[in-house]
Motif scaffolding. Sequence first.
Motif, PDB file in Angstrom:
ATOM      1  N   THR A 200       0.799  -1.133  -0.028  1.00 23.77           N
ATOM      2  CA  THR A 200      -0.158   0.034   0.065  1.00 23.77           C
ATOM      3  C   THR A 200       0.973   1.225  -0.071  1.00 23.77           C
ATOM      4  O   THR A 200       2.103   1.085   0.063  1.00 23.77           O
ATOM      5  CB  THR A 200      -0.833   0.035   1.097  1.00 23.77           C
ATOM      6  N   LEU A 201       0.265   2.523  -0.117  1.00 25.61           N
ATOM      7  CA  LEU A 201       1.170   3.554   0.159  1.00 25.61           C
ATOM      8  C   LEU A 201       1.838   3.819   1.072  1.00 25.61           C
ATOM      9  O   LEU A 201       2.791   4.517   1.257  1.00 25.61           O
ATOM     10  CB  LEU A 201       0.065   5.014  -0.421  1.00 25.61           C
ATOM     11  N   SER A 202       1.364   3.322   2.206  1.00 22.26           N
ATOM     12  CA  SER A 202       1.756   3.475   3.549  1.00 22.26           C
ATOM     13  C   SER A 202       2.967   2.365   3.997  1.00 22.26           C
ATOM     14  O   SER A 202       3.632   2.314   5.012  1.00 22.26           O
ATOM     15  CB  SER A 202       0.905   3.362   4.778  1.00 22.26           C
ATOM     16  N   GLY A 203       3.443   1.410   2.928  1.00 25.35           N
ATOM     17  CA  GLY A 203       4.279   0.612   3.047  1.00 25.35           C
ATOM     18  C   GLY A 203       3.855  -1.031   3.657  1.00 25.35           C
ATOM     19  O   GLY A 203       4.511  -1.687   3.627  1.00 25.35           O
ATOM     20  N   GLN A 204       2.575  -0.985   3.814  1.00 27.55           N
ATOM     21  CA  GLN A 204       2.109  -2.330   4.414  1.00 27.55           C
ATOM     22  C   GLN A 204       1.751  -3.415   3.209  1.00 27.55           C
ATOM     23  O   GLN A 204       1.546  -2.826   2.014  1.00 27.55           O
ATOM     24  CB  GLN A 204       0.775  -2.191   5.093  1.00 27.55           C
ATOM     25  N   ARG A 205       1.801  -4.578   3.357  1.00 27.63           N
ATOM     26  CA  ARG A 205       1.615  -5.407   2.297  1.00 27.63           C
ATOM     27  C   ARG A 205       0.051  -5.651   1.880  1.00 27.63           C
ATOM     28  O   ARG A 205      -0.704  -5.814   3.095  1.00 27.63           O
ATOM     29  CB  ARG A 205       2.198  -6.758   2.673  1.00 27.63           C
ATOM     30  N   LYS A 206      -0.210  -5.852   0.772  1.00 24.91           N
ATOM     31  CA  LYS A 206      -1.749  -5.994   0.549  1.00 24.91           C
ATOM     32  C   LYS A 206      -1.791  -7.666   0.548  1.00 24.91           C
ATOM     33  O   LYS A 206      -0.821  -8.213   0.353  1.00 24.91           O
ATOM     34  CB  LYS A 206      -2.014  -5.792  -1.022  1.00 24.91           C
ATOM     35  N   THR A 207      -2.858  -7.985   1.261  1.00 26.62           N
ATOM     36  CA  THR A 207      -3.227  -9.476   1.483  1.00 26.62           C
ATOM     37  C   THR A 207      -4.749  -9.919   1.073  1.00 26.62           C
ATOM     38  O   THR A 207      -5.416  -9.041   0.953  1.00 26.62           O
ATOM     39  CB  THR A 207      -3.123  -9.843   3.023  1.00 26.62           C
ATOM     40  N   ILE A 208      -4.905 -11.126   0.899  1.00 27.60           N
ATOM     41  CA  ILE A 208      -6.177 -11.506   0.645  1.00 27.60           C
ATOM     42  C   ILE A 208      -6.235 -12.737   1.731  1.00 27.60           C
ATOM     43  O   ILE A 208      -5.440 -13.367   2.022  1.00 27.60           O
ATOM     44  CB  ILE A 208      -6.257 -12.223  -0.767  1.00 27.60           C
TER      45      ILE A 208
END
Length: 75
Positions: A43-51
């Motif tokens: 994400t823009l904040s550096g967190q990983r996108k997850t499902i």
Amino acid sequence: MPTASRSNGPEREIPSCPSTSLRPICGHCDGFPTVTITIGQTTLSGQRKTITANCPACHGTGHTAPARAHTRIGA
């Protein structure tokens, strides 16, 4: 079964294994029905996108229904 008493209360029974379920654990997911998978993007904040994925066999419960009686005896 062991019993326990409080200093000022009545005796009560201690369950032998409170986490044991009568329903069998799912053989497809081994009781781990929901997983979170990273998809490789951030994400823009550096967190990983997850499902999140649920086991298709138990629908995310981790347990299966007990076999019916005629199935167990081979009828």
